[in-house]
Design a protein around this motif. Structure first.
Motif, PDB file in Angstrom:
ATOM      1  N   SER A  49     -38.506  -6.566  -3.801  1.00  0.00           N
ATOM      2  CA  SER A  49     -37.990  -5.897  -2.599  1.00  0.00           C
ATOM      3  C   SER A  49     -37.877  -4.397  -2.807  1.00  0.00           C
ATOM      4  O   SER A  49     -38.120  -3.613  -1.884  1.00  0.00           O
ATOM      5  N   VAL A  50     -37.496  -3.987  -4.040  1.00  0.00           N
ATOM      6  CA  VAL A  50     -37.392  -2.548  -4.315  1.00  0.00           C
ATOM      7  C   VAL A  50     -38.763  -1.894  -4.296  1.00  0.00           C
ATOM      8  O   VAL A  50     -38.976  -0.849  -3.674  1.00  0.00           O
ATOM      9  N   ASP A  53     -40.439  -1.413  -0.911  1.00  0.00           N
ATOM     10  CA  ASP A  53     -39.766  -0.490   0.016  1.00  0.00           C
ATOM     11  C   ASP A  53     -40.516   0.845   0.045  1.00  0.00           C
ATOM     12  O   ASP A  53     -40.654   1.517  -0.977  1.00  0.00           O
ATOM     13  N   ARG A  54     -40.988   1.242   1.214  1.00  0.00           N
ATOM     14  CA  ARG A  54     -41.700   2.516   1.329  1.00  0.00           C
ATOM     15  C   ARG A  54     -40.806   3.697   0.967  1.00  0.00           C
ATOM     16  O   ARG A  54     -41.293   4.720   0.490  1.00  0.00           O
ATOM     17  N   LYS A 238     -28.107   4.468  -0.425  1.00  0.00           N
ATOM     18  CA  LYS A 238     -27.990   3.018  -0.580  1.00  0.00           C
ATOM     19  C   LYS A 238     -26.543   2.610  -0.832  1.00  0.00           C
ATOM     20  O   LYS A 238     -26.086   1.560  -0.365  1.00  0.00           O
ATOM     21  N   GLU A 249     -30.398  -3.173  -6.806  1.00  0.00           N
ATOM     22  CA  GLU A 249     -31.384  -2.183  -6.386  1.00  0.00           C
ATOM     23  C   GLU A 249     -31.091  -0.817  -7.000  1.00  0.00           C
ATOM     24  O   GLU A 249     -31.999  -0.122  -7.473  1.00  0.00           O
TER      25      GLU A 249
END
Length: 564
Positions: A49-50, A53-54, A238, A249
């Motif tokens: 997922s990290v 991530d754009r 974040k 993350e």
């Protein structure tokens, strides 16, 4: 007493284990916890997922681009000042060197705020001078180029100091031999001085690059309004949008920042390892070029650079603090001290920030001084692998970006402490412990330098006369290292009082520091109050640096960075 002192050694038996234990708590435990959290996130699939991530790739791109360009600017400016102020007979070297190092001591968020006040269509100073761009014109600093430019200004003194240290060892007789043989000053500089200066330049560039990677204040003020995020500001955002996956993350992002920093330092080591210059000649004798009439070019050029790096931003900051609102031109009719009244008399938050920062800086400086006196004694007397390991572990938190240190301490102290069942997260104490870890190396260096200049025979004579360790420490060692200890206190106080990167993630209501409040005030639109608070911070920095300057003649070489 037989178990108190090692046989054949003047150190108490428990002294080294005590220092090692402190280092484990301040350095090893947080970094191990950070690594474990990152690995857990990897095992749970969090890396997917990290990495998908754009925002991560955009932040990594802007982090590297701004850091590389900022490093190039730092090298260009810092090398020019180092060569001119170290190798030539230009007048006013002392004041020029002092002024050039000053931006490094000013908090990066203050630097960014000052430059914003100095440029753009809403600048009170430019409006007062009739030089402001038309209304509606973009603020040029809200860009990757603006971030890189301010990185260059902020970190050019790091290149200057690293390069100057190398230039101080260039032998005078080698340069004189080349000049007497008919070589021009330019060729002598190119063929002799420049090759010998390259290691210092590479070291300075690496330090500047790592500092750019970990800088939070400049990209926070210039980048976030333009939706340009670096890795450090991405971590900050974040945490602002906290979820159940945030810790994993953020640990992975912190690992990426740490990895980039380590790669930068590894490139430095590899580059330096390929260059092996043996310097023969008068040790420490500086090579001096007589520049003659060139001083009428170099001196104004240095003055112009210092004006735009230091004087003009401070004047803009002062102008921004003396108008009722950002964008109002400074005139006799609009001149107001309202912002200073808010800071000093009315705003509870600014008084709290002053109290917190002064408390944290004072306790950090004095607490680390006590630790440094003991650790410096151990590390200057022991030459084994264990002492080298402890010294390296002390350096690691200072070398890492502050945002990484903050994340590591959040991971350690977010849960209640075992046995005590007390949570430090959200209190001022977690900031204090993080400061201890981050600035231990700063406090230790002057003290170790002073210990190594002492003659061991003084202490040995007292030991043979029956004086115990703490008696020797109190009556002999501490008085002799007192100047360096005083410099250590001032340096740590100065850095801790203006810190932002570590406390940006660790503060909570009631524990705001000066750096946090300046950023929050500017972010909320109270730029006049933020400017007034920044002016007071700059004045405090100058006063503390002048105190160090006054102590310089009593200190070991290298303790005051801008002095020989």
């Amino acid at each position: 007493m037989s178990g108190y002192v090692r046989p054949g050694n003047s150190q108490p038996a428990l002294l080294f284990p005590f220092i090692a234990g402190v280092v484990v708590v301040l350095s090893v435990l947080p970094l191990v916890r950070l690594a474990m959290t990152g690995l857990s996130a990897l095992a749970a699939g969090g890396a997917i997922s990290v990495l998908a991530d754009r925002a991560l790739w955009a932040a990594a791109y802007y982090t590297l681009v701004t850091a590389l360009w900022g490093t190039l600017i730092s090298v260009a400016i810092g090398a020019f000042f180092a060569f001119v102020l170290t190798l030539t007979d230009i007048p006013g070297k002392g004041p020029l060197g002092f002024l050039f190092v000053l931006p490094m001591m000013i908090p990066p968020q203050v630097t960014a705020l000052a430059w914003v006040q100095m440029s753009g269509p809403s600048s009170p100073l430019l409006k007062a001078l009739g030089m402001a761009p038309p209304l509606g014109s973009p603020q040029p600093l809200y860009s990757a180029g603006g971030i890189a430019l301010l990185y260059g200004v902020q970190h050019a003194p790091l290149v200057y100091l690293a390069l100057r240290a190398g230039l101080m060892s260039v032998p005078r007789d080698g340069v004189e031999a080349a000049l007497l043989s008919g070589a021009s000053p330019f060729r002598t500089f190119r063929d002799i001085v420049l090759p010998l200066a390259l290691p210092g330049m590479i070291a300075g560039a690496a330090i500047a690059f790592v500092s750019c990677i970990g800088n939070f204040g400049i990209p926070a003020i210039l980048g976030i309004p333009a939706s340009i995020y670096t890795l450090s500001t991405l971590i900050f955002t974040k945490f602002s949008a906290f979820t159940d996956r945030t810790f994993g993350e953020v640990a992975l992002l912190s690992g990426i920042i740490a990895l980039i920093s380590v790669v930068g330092l590894a490139v430095q080591e590899r580059a330096l390892g390929r260059r092996d210059y043996r310097i023969a000649g008068q040790a420490g004798a500086r090579a001096t070029f007589s520049i003659g009439g060139w001083k009428f070019i170099f001196l104004p050029l240095l003055a112009v650079l210092l004006f735009f790096m230091l004087v003009a931003p401070f004047l803009a900051l002062l102008a921004g603090s003396l108008v009722p609102a950002y964008g109002v031109p400074l005139t006799f009719q609009t001149l107001s001290f309202h912002a200073f009244e808010e800071v000093l008399l009315r705003q509870t938050i600014t008084r709290t920030a002053f109290a917190n920062s002064l408390f944290l800086a004072t306790v950090t400086a004095l607490g680390l001084l006590a630790l440094s006196v003991l650790a410096g004694y151990v590390l200057s007397r022991r030459r084994d692998a264990a002492a080298s390991l402890v010294a390296s572990l002390i350096e690691i938190p200072y070398a890492l970006p502050g945002i990484v240190v903050a994340v590591a301490f959040i991971l350690v102290f977010a849960a209640p402490l075992p046995v005590f069942n007390v949570t430090l997260y959200g209190t001022i104490w977690i900031i204090l412990i993080a400061y201890f870890a981050s600035f231990f190396a700063v406090s230790l260096k002057p003290v170790v330098s002073a210990y190594r200049q002492l003659d061991p025979a003084l202490e040995e004579a007292a030991r043979l006369a029956g004086a115990g360790f703490f008696t020797r420490l109190k009556d002999i060692l501490v008085p002799l290292i007192a100047p360096a200890a005083g410099a250590s206190v001032i340096l740590v106080f100065l850095i801790a009082c203006n810190e932002l990167t570590v406390s940006a993630l660790l503060w909570s209501t009631g524990t705001q520091t000066l750096g946090v409040v300046i950023y929050n005030l500017d972010d909320s639109g109270s730029s006049d109050v933020a400017s007034a608070l920044s002016v007071l911070v700059v004045m405090m920095v100058v006063i503390m640096m002048l105190l160090l300057e006054g102590m310089a003649k009593h200190l070991p070489a290298g303790v005051v960075p801008w002095r020989s």
